[in-house]
Motif scaffolding. Structure first.
Motif, short mmCIF file in Angstrom:
data_model
loop_
_atom_site.label_atom_id
_atom_site.label_comp_id
_atom_site.label_asym_id
_atom_site.label_seq_id
_atom_site.Cartn_x
_atom_site.Cartn_y
_atom_site.Cartn_z
N VAL A 271 0.84 -1.20 0.00
CA VAL A 271 0.00 0.00 0.00
C VAL A 271 0.87 1.25 0.00
O VAL A 271 0.60 2.22 -0.73
N ASP A 272 1.93 1.24 0.80
CA ASP A 272 2.84 2.40 0.83
C ASP A 272 3.53 2.60 -0.52
O ASP A 272 3.71 3.74 -0.97
N LEU A 273 3.93 1.49 -1.16
CA LEU A 273 4.59 1.61 -2.46
C LEU A 273 3.65 2.22 -3.49
O LEU A 273 4.04 3.13 -4.23
N ILE A 274 2.42 1.72 -3.54
CA ILE A 274 1.45 2.26 -4.50
C ILE A 274 1.21 3.73 -4.22
O ILE A 274 1.14 4.56 -5.13
N ALA A 275 1.09 4.09 -2.95
CA ALA A 275 0.83 5.48 -2.58
C ALA A 275 1.97 6.39 -3.00
O ALA A 275 1.76 7.61 -3.14
N GLY A 276 3.16 5.83 -3.21
CA GLY A 276 4.29 6.64 -3.60
C GLY A 276 4.58 6.64 -5.09
O GLY A 276 5.58 7.24 -5.52
N LEU A 277 3.74 6.02 -5.90
CA LEU A 277 3.99 5.98 -7.34
C LEU A 277 3.85 7.34 -8.00
O LEU A 277 4.45 7.60 -9.04
N ALA A 278 3.03 8.20 -7.41
CA ALA A 278 2.86 9.56 -7.94
C ALA A 278 3.30 10.53 -6.85
O ALA A 278 2.49 10.98 -6.05
N PRO A 279 4.58 10.85 -6.79
CA PRO A 279 5.09 11.70 -5.71
C PRO A 279 4.35 13.03 -5.65
O PRO A 279 4.01 13.63 -6.68
N GLY A 280 4.10 13.49 -4.45
CA GLY A 280 3.40 14.75 -4.27
C GLY A 280 3.30 15.08 -2.79
O GLY A 280 3.90 14.41 -1.95
N ASP A 281 2.55 16.10 -2.49
CA ASP A 281 2.45 16.56 -1.11
C ASP A 281 1.06 16.33 -0.52
O ASP A 281 0.62 17.05 0.37
N ALA A 282 0.34 15.32 -1.03
CA ALA A 282 -0.98 15.01 -0.49
C ALA A 282 -0.86 14.70 1.00
O ALA A 282 0.07 14.01 1.43
N PRO A 283 -1.78 15.19 1.82
CA PRO A 283 -1.61 15.11 3.27
C PRO A 283 -1.89 13.75 3.88
O PRO A 283 -1.47 13.49 5.01
N THR A 284 -2.57 12.86 3.18
CA THR A 284 -2.91 11.55 3.75
C THR A 284 -2.51 10.45 2.78
O THR A 284 -2.37 10.68 1.56
N ARG A 285 -2.35 9.25 3.30
CA ARG A 285 -2.03 8.11 2.42
C ARG A 285 -3.18 7.84 1.47
O ARG A 285 -2.95 7.48 0.30
N ARG A 286 -4.40 7.99 1.92
CA ARG A 286 -5.55 7.78 1.04
C ARG A 286 -5.50 8.75 -0.15
O ARG A 286 -5.74 8.35 -1.30
#
Length: 400
Positions: A271-286
């Motif tokens: 889940v963490d890897l997928i959440a990092g596929l589009a780098p950005g400054d979104a405030p939550t993992r969701r």
């Protein structure tokens, strides 16, 4: 945000071997970080859950992080996230637990589009208690599940509707939200097989209106296991068989024996890897997951369009996936060439695209393909343009 497919491919050791993998609907190749997370959890101090020793705290942490990661991934409540050996096993467990609340003459609706793991558990559970199975039939011409057909089979005795979030055979994405409205208006529960959907779209159990759903992390870069996400209030009402001394807390009452903490850590890492596929400054993992899946979807959609536009130019290749709303999955046949032979020919050219019905047995039968089978081509986040070109060239050579 653009998906950096080259960067992802560099993190997946299996791709170094050179095969163009189009078998993602059956299971994806795995990034190195996921294996590292599993090994680290397994080799660090590890005991049964507790708060005393570091090994006990590690186990507790892996469970808590797994539930939170599963909730973020699936738009659900961590209190309703359950680990299972597979999505199939979880569906059987849920079917047995729910069937204990059914009476003879109650009705359960299943679809002819689903993988058999979302058909047979419900059929068998219903048979044991004398409940009636009603079929929500797909339209073979379009590969879709018409809501009008659901309305014809849902009634006052309906207790559950089981449907797919996306067909693992054809890629069809049915209207789950519309189905949820019809189901809940009848006072019934909706269970969704999100195994194929969760590999391509951000799933939101609550927004979909699903009372429960399952997915398989190994279909989206993770380890081999299953995850159930359900409304905690529903799980509170169910009492599966369990050992007397084991906890009756939810969701633990649905998890028999000691959990595989290393696999839980692998799911969290996925889940963490997928959440990092589009780098950005979104405030939550969701929110990061949403951005990543949007970028992956754009990449897969472009490649899928390229693939199917190219296949049109091959005179003997017919694509049987026709629904306008689909995952990047195509089920095809080469006229005059058995599916198994097509698959073997592709593999000889370095392309893995298996043939079969892939347990979507009812859909395969209704497409009139017996006794032959088609070839399933499924794109994944690591599929490249070169992979698609190699597949098209190989199919063209086989069809000559």
């Amino acid at each position: 945000m653009t998906h950096d497919v080259a960067a992802l491919r560099a993190r997946i050791p299996a791709l170094e071997e050179g095969t163009a993998y189009f078998d993602g609907p059956g299971g994806t190749q795995t990034p190195r970080e996921i294996g590292d997370a599993i090994a680290e959890a397994l080799c660090a101090p590890l005991s049964n859950r507790g708060t005393g020793a570091a090994s006990q705290r590690n186990a507790e942490r892996h469970v808590e992080q797994f539930r939170t990661a599963g909730a973020d991934l699936l738009g659900s409540d961590p209190r309703g996230v359950v680990h299972g050996r597979s999505a199939t096993a979880l569906t059987y467990d849920l079917a047995r637990a729910l069937a204990a609340t059914w009476q003879p003459g109650d009705e359960v609706v299943v679809t002819s589009l689903d993988h058999d793991s979302n058909v047979r558990p419900w059929v068998q559970a219903a048979e044991r208690v004398g409940a009636v199975i009603r079929w929500w039939e797909l339209d073979p011409a379009t590969g879709e599940l018409p809501l009008a057909a659901l309305r014809e089979v849902v009634g006052e005795r309906t207790r559950l509707v089981a449907m797919t979030g996306a067909s693992n055979l054809l890629g069809t994405i049915p209207d789950v939200v519309g189905a949820a409205e019809i189901t809940h208006d009848a006072g019934a529960l909706l269970h969704v097989d999100a195994v194929h959907l969760a590999a391509h779209r951000l799933v939101d159990r609550e927004a979909l209106g699903a009372d429960s759903l399952v997915c398989s992390p190994y279909k989206f870069l993770g380890p081999h296991c299953g995850v159930l996400a359900a409304d905690p209030a529903l799980l509170d009402e169910l009492h599966p068989d369990k050992m007397l001394p084991s906890t009756d807390e939810v969701p633990e009452r649905f998890e028999l024996g000691t959990l595989p903490y290393e696999l839980l850590a692998g799911v969290t890492a996925t889940v963490d890897l997928i959440a990092g596929l589009a780098p950005g400054d979104a405030p939550t993992r969701r929110a990061r997951l949403r951005a990543s899946w949007e970028a992956v979807h754009e990449h897969e959609h472009r490649l899928h369009r390229l693939l199917e536009d190219s296949l049109v130019e091959l005179p003997r290749v017919r694509v049987l996936s026709r629904a306008p709303e689909r995952t990047p999955t195509s089920y095809l046949v080469v006229d005059g060439v058995p599916g198994d032979e097509v698959s073997r020919g592709l593999l000889e050219r370095g392309v893995l695209a298996p043939a079969g019905h892939f347990y979507a047995y009812e859909a395969w039968r209704r497409l009139g393909l017996e006794p032959d089978v088609g070839v399933r081509v499924g794109l994944a986040p690591y599929t490249s343009d070169e992979d698609v070109h190699r597949l098209v060239e190989a199919l063209g050579a086989l069809g000559r």
